[in-house]
Design a protein around this motif. Structure first.
Motif, mmCIF file in Angstrom:
data_model
loop_
_atom_site.group_PDB
_atom_site.id
_atom_site.type_symbol
_atom_site.label_atom_id
_atom_site.label_comp_id
_atom_site.label_asym_id
_atom_site.label_seq_id
_atom_site.Cartn_x
_atom_site.Cartn_y
_atom_site.Cartn_z
ATOM 1 N N ILE A 1 0.837 -1.200 0.000
ATOM 2 C CA ILE A 1 0.000 0.000 0.000
ATOM 3 C C ILE A 1 0.873 1.251 0.000
ATOM 4 O O ILE A 1 2.029 1.224 0.420
ATOM 5 N N SER A 2 0.272 2.311 -0.465
ATOM 6 C CA SER A 2 0.943 3.620 -0.416
ATOM 7 C C SER A 2 0.760 4.192 0.991
ATOM 8 O O SER A 2 -0.101 3.739 1.750
ATOM 9 N N PRO A 3 1.534 5.217 1.343
ATOM 10 C CA PRO A 3 1.340 5.866 2.643
ATOM 11 C C PRO A 3 -0.075 6.421 2.839
ATOM 12 O O PRO A 3 -0.531 6.583 3.959
ATOM 13 N N ASP A 4 -0.778 6.683 1.733
ATOM 14 C CA ASP A 4 -2.155 7.183 1.812
ATOM 15 C C ASP A 4 -3.181 6.054 1.925
ATOM 16 O O ASP A 4 -4.382 6.319 2.008
ATOM 17 N N GLY A 5 -2.707 4.795 1.876
ATOM 18 C CA GLY A 5 -3.614 3.662 2.001
ATOM 19 C C GLY A 5 -4.126 3.105 0.692
ATOM 20 O O GLY A 5 -4.986 2.223 0.692
#
Length: 140
Positions: A22-26
């Motif tokens: 996942i990205s840091p933004d979810g």
């Protein structure tokens, strides 16, 4: 080198390993899943080879980008290791029900009220302490 902007989660579950990037933004970037067998050598028993967990985890991680890793997994499984840290037998899983006599032994020795006072639970077949007693009695 791991990508600090990609987060990796791995769950080693009863039916298989599930992994996600996942990205840091979810935002979900990628997923991977590898199943493995559940062995029931006798009615009410549930075992797995811990090597299957390792192999499935490696296969999932090979399909995902590198990044910081978070892990989760089955609770109350017993993996018995020898003096050389080698696995001695298949893991006895959380959903294994062979330890009825050992649960009764724990509750008899400690006393049900005292056991609940100490642990918040009665002795249950899926917990690790009864499995250790079972191993001592059946596979010393």
């Amino acid at each position: 080198m791991p990508d600090k902007d990609t987060l990796i989660g791995v769950d080693v579950g009863t039916t298989g390993v599930k992994a996600i990037a996942i990205s840091p933004d979810g935002d979900v970037l990628q997923t991977a899943e590898e199943g493995y067998a559940l062995s029931t050598p006798q009615p009410g028993w549930a075992e797995q080879d811990p090597e299957d967990w390792w192999v499935a985890s490696q296969k999932c991680l090979a399909r995902l980008p590198d990044g910081p890793l978070g892990l989760s997994g089955q609770m109350h499984g017993l993996v018995a290791l020898g003096a050389d840290d080698a696995v001695l037998r298949p893991a006895i899983l959380w959903n294994d029900g062979r330890t009825e006599a050992e649960c009764a032994e724990i509750e008899s020795r400690v006393g049900l009220d005292r056991l609940i006072e100490l642990t918040g639970n009665r002795a249950l077949a899926g917990f690790t302490a009864p499995k250790l007693l079972w191993l001592r009695a059946h596979e010393p």
